[in-house]
Design an enzyme around this catalytic site. Structure first.
Site, mmCIF file in Angstrom:
data_model
loop_
_atom_site.group_PDB
_atom_site.id
_atom_site.type_symbol
_atom_site.label_atom_id
_atom_site.label_comp_id
_atom_site.label_asym_id
_atom_site.label_seq_id
_atom_site.Cartn_x
_atom_site.Cartn_y
_atom_site.Cartn_z
ATOM 1 C CG ASN A 51 -12.032 3.032 -6.609
ATOM 2 O OD1 ASN A 51 -11.120 2.359 -7.103
ATOM 3 N ND2 ASN A 51 -12.607 4.024 -7.258
ATOM 4 C CG ASP A 104 -2.708 -3.869 -3.510
ATOM 5 O OD1 ASP A 104 -3.300 -2.866 -3.957
ATOM 6 O OD2 ASP A 104 -1.584 -4.221 -3.899
ATOM 7 C CG ASP A 107 -7.581 -3.586 -5.793
ATOM 8 O OD1 ASP A 107 -7.018 -4.443 -6.512
ATOM 9 O OD2 ASP A 107 -6.986 -2.599 -5.327
ATOM 10 N NE ARG A 112 -9.275 -8.290 -14.094
ATOM 11 C CZ ARG A 112 -8.296 -7.702 -13.422
ATOM 12 N NH1 ARG A 112 -7.929 -6.463 -13.737
ATOM 13 N NH2 ARG A 112 -7.679 -8.323 -12.436
ATOM 14 C CG ASP A 125 -4.463 -0.760 -6.829
ATOM 15 O OD1 ASP A 125 -3.984 -0.748 -5.672
ATOM 16 O OD2 ASP A 125 -4.419 -1.760 -7.554
ATOM 17 C CG HIS A 126 -1.004 1.717 -9.774
ATOM 18 N ND1 HIS A 126 -0.830 1.702 -11.149
ATOM 19 C CD2 HIS A 126 -1.238 0.427 -9.429
ATOM 20 C CE1 HIS A 126 -0.961 0.480 -11.592
ATOM 21 N NE2 HIS A 126 -1.217 -0.313 -10.571
ATOM 22 C CG ASP A 129 -0.544 -0.169 -4.334
ATOM 23 O OD1 ASP A 129 -1.155 -0.453 -3.280
ATOM 24 O OD2 ASP A 129 -0.704 -0.793 -5.395
#
Length: 310
Positions: A51, A104, A107, A112, A125-126, A129
């Site tokens: 994040n 972007d 991340d 993972r 994230d979204h 965005d």
């Protein structure tokens, strides 16, 4: 109000069942960008929270927006007879934009890699965005600008909406196909917002878009980001979107006042007030949602340490 909880218990329970699902068939992504990102992510230390990478990239776009606002406040810098943006500014903006794009892209791979993937990370994230759309598009507008050799502020407004709709449609599609019921109420909210903003432009007695294009774009982009974030929360938690977004209320009132033929300076004050209110409301929404989900999943948003390990 400071501790208001936007995510309902039903939605929190829905987040517990959420599983990430996405398909990327873009050849550029598959054969160029993903291999590049897979290499770049190895540079980051394993203690770095995903994040934090996401937020850093977002801040670079905000910085670009503010930098261009300083050197090209009215989008006339590229027009004949006006002072142009210095070359070094374009170089800085280009480099920072590419870095933001790269961050972007890595991340999720960092999440993972560190085994720290959570629904909060995807939402974070979204959500950022959705707000980045306006920063990126408005910054790029300075390349073309206004004037005899540029494009009008209304054309850019339409182009901005193309980007906004392209972004929201992907999430709207996922929302519809990922659950068992259709969100008829959400469509009303989105259409009503589109109508109110467009009505303000067309009925503005002072031609507000020509006077304050950058501020108007930012106001629209911020309200759009808030509506989109609420859609993403509902999509990820498999819950129904609310019929209307509350931001439509002050926007509707402003449109009604404009219809009365207000003076130009009053209209500008209304735009500044509405933009401030939308910005503070969206920041408050984002902060509170992150706090709620962090508490629910018992994680820190910007650290890989666990709260119970302190």
């Amino acid at each position: 109000m400071a501790g208001y909880e936007y995510v309902s218990p039903e939605q929190l329970a829905g987040f517990d069942k959420y599983k990430y699902s996405a398909v990327d068939t873009n050849p550029l992504s598959l054969y160029v960008m993903h291999p590049f990102w897979n290499t770049v992510v190895k540079v980051f230390p394993t203690w770095l929270a995903p994040n934090l990478i996401t937020f850093s990239g977002f801040l670079l776009l905000v910085f670009n927006f503010l930098l261009m606002a300083y050197f090209d406040p009215d989008f006339y810098a590229s027009a004949p007879g006006h002072k142009h943006v210095p070359d070094w500014v374009w170089i800085v903006v280009g480099i920072l934009n590419f870095i933001a794009y790269t961050l972007d892209g890595v991340d999720g791979k960092q999440a993972r890699r560190t085994n720290s993937s959570t629904p909060l990370g995807e939402l974070f994230d979204h959500g950022l965005d959705s707000w980045s759309c306006v920063y990126f598009v408005v910054t790029v507008y300075s390349i073309f600008g206004r004037g005899s050799t540029g494009v009008s502020v209304f054309v850019l407004y339409l182009l901005l909406w193309v980007v906004l709709f392209s972004f929201i449609l992907s999430h709207w599609e996922k929302y519809n196909t990922g659950i068992l019921f259709l969100p008829w109420g959400y469509d009303i909210s989105q259409v009503k917002f589109d109508y109110d903003v467009l009505a303000w432009i067309l009925q503005s007695p002072s031609d507000i878009l020509e006077i304050h294009p950058r501020l108007f774009y930012f106001m629209v982009g911020t309200a759009f980001a808030n509506i989109t974030c609420q859609l993403i929360v509902c999509q990820m938690s498999s819950t129904r979107c609310p019929t209307l977004n509350w931001l439509l209320v002050p926007l509707f009132l402003v449109v009604m006042v404009v219809n009365l033929g207000v003076a130009s300076h009053i209209e500008s004050v209304l735009l500044y007030t509405l933009t401030t209110a939308f910005t503070l409301a969206h920041i408050h929404y984002g902060v509170q949602v992150v706090k709620q989900l962090s508490s629910h999943f018992q994680i820190y948003p910007f650290s890989l340490r666990k709260p119970n390990s302190d």
